[in-house]
Design an enzyme around this catalytic site. Structure first.
Site, mmCIF file in Angstrom:
data_model
loop_
_atom_site.group_PDB
_atom_site.id
_atom_site.type_symbol
_atom_site.label_atom_id
_atom_site.label_comp_id
_atom_site.label_asym_id
_atom_site.label_seq_id
_atom_site.Cartn_x
_atom_site.Cartn_y
_atom_site.Cartn_z
ATOM 1 C CD GLU A 76 40.794 37.525 49.603
ATOM 2 O OE1 GLU A 76 40.841 38.217 48.566
ATOM 3 O OE2 GLU A 76 40.340 36.352 49.633
ATOM 4 C CG ASP B 221 39.431 39.568 37.383
ATOM 5 O OD1 ASP B 221 39.710 38.434 36.960
ATOM 6 O OD2 ASP B 221 39.668 39.942 38.539
ATOM 7 N NE ARG C 82 33.896 40.808 41.981
ATOM 8 C CZ ARG C 82 35.066 40.686 42.605
ATOM 9 N NH1 ARG C 82 35.167 39.889 43.662
ATOM 10 N NH2 ARG C 82 36.127 41.346 42.178
ATOM 11 C CB SER D 172 43.277 39.216 45.766
ATOM 12 O OG SER D 172 43.848 38.355 44.809
ATOM 13 C CG ASP E 174 44.251 35.932 48.647
ATOM 14 O OD1 ASP E 174 44.443 36.604 47.610
ATOM 15 O OD2 ASP E 174 43.529 34.914 48.694
ATOM 16 C CD GLN F 25 38.934 45.112 44.334
ATOM 17 O OE1 GLN F 25 38.616 44.269 45.155
ATOM 18 N NE2 GLN F 25 39.630 44.811 43.255
#
Length: 344
Positions: free
Chosen positions: A258, A56, A110, A261, A245, A125
């Site tokens: 949030e 991604d 990340r 997504s 979202d 997630q």
């Protein structure tokens, strides 16, 4: 350093109870999600080969953590950012029919993340993907799926209350659907994140649609890679997008939060259109994109639901580091200790 210390913050659970609550929440939620969306669990990779187009790209600027593989002529692998494309390829490999899908535990690093109360170097997630038909590529199907996921969130909020009755439910019975363009028109003088906070405060829970394309002010509400969610239409880029979202009002941090997504994924037409819009048509030669253009992978919808984010929200934590182990700046750790926040 971006850090919020809620005034008078006291954790709802002691450390030992927090660990038990996290296990309960994660186990119950994934079972509920799988049953509601007809998903089966699969094992996911931590890394993929570089240069295949499978990873991604997020907003297109984040660097993937990568390393050479000694026993494969030093070919480079990169830690996944998410599994948006990998999941869709697996739907085809497993020949999963329309109406059924897969989910998995996705763990990512990340390195370029800006660390604060809700952002960590470590991302965990539930990534899910579901095979659909061409007739399912509608706003109605998207809305119905969002409502199913929201019902799962409401259910687990009630489970938390049943086990820990001092943690009261706060979510509304229904989730509101709002387009990012409409939000811009309602709050033209606010930034995108400020608009989200105003809407979350107003509705308690919303699905913000059309993320990725330029709005009427020439700006994007937020970035999205051009090759997984369908966020544009041929006649009105960015307005009728089939993605969005799930955003909740966080009563501890007093801000938009949030939690997921998701969206209907690009078909061939949407892929080519969005590659042109983002000026990255060279991706057509990558493995994933070729497979999609040659009809070797199915139409699908999917998304990610933050595990630590959901735990943090439902257990009323002020920092994501209360429910996951990661790395934090020394200054942040010191300030959290002063504010009664115990990072793991």
């Amino acid at each position: 350093m971006r850090l919020t210390i809620p005034s008078g913050y006291v954790p709802k659970l002691v450390s030992e109870m927090m660990e038990q609550a996290i296990r309960l929440l994660k186990e119950d939620f994934q079972e509920s999600l799988a049953a509601r969306l007809n998903l089966r669990r699969v094992t996911a990779p931590l890394f993929v080969l570089s240069g295949t187009g499978i990873n991604d790209d997020l907003n297109g600027v984040e660097r993937a953590v990568s390393f050479p593989i000694k026993d494969m002529a030093n070919m480079r692998a990169e830690v996944v950012h998410s599994l948006a494309k990998w999941k869709r390829m697996k739907l085809g490999a497993y020949k999963i029919p329309a109406g059924y899908g897969i989910y998995t535990d996705m763990n990512a690093i990340r390195a370029d993340e800006e660390l604060d109360n809700i952002h960590s170097l470590y991302v965990d997630q539930w990534d899910w993907e579901k095979t659909i038909t061409a007739s399912d590529r509608t706003l109605e199907y998207l809305r119905s799926t969002v409502e199913d996921i929201y019902e799962c969130i409401l259910g687990i909020e009630q489970d938390v209350y049943a086990h820990y009755p001092h943690i009261f439910p706060t979510l509304p019975d229904r989730i509101e659907f709002i387009h990012s363009e409409d939000l811009l028109r309602e709050y033209p003088d606010l930034t995108p994140k400020e608009r989200e906070t105003e809407a979350a405060k107003k509705y308690g829970a919303l699905f913000l649609m059309g993320i990725g394309g330029k709005l009427s002010d020439g700006q994007k509400h937020d970035g999205r890679a051009p090759d997984y969610d369908d966020w544009s239409t041929e006649t009105s880029p960015g307005y009728h997008g089939l993605n969005g979202d799930i955003i909740l009002w966080n009563p501890v941090l007093k801000q938009a939060f949030e939690i997921s997504s998701m969206g209907i994924r690009v078909d061939k037409t949407a892929l080519l259109r969005q590659l042109i819009l983002e000026d990255c048509q060279e991706r057509k030669e990558l493995e994933f994109h070729k497979a999609l253009l040659e009809d070797r992978i199915p139409l699908s919808m999917g998304g990610g639901i933050g595990q630590s984010r959901l735990c943090m929200f439902l257990l009323r934590c002020a920092h994501i580091g209360e429910v996951q182990a990661s790395l934090w700046p020394h200054e942040m750790i010191a300030e959290c200790i002063k504010g009664g926040i115990a990072l793991r």
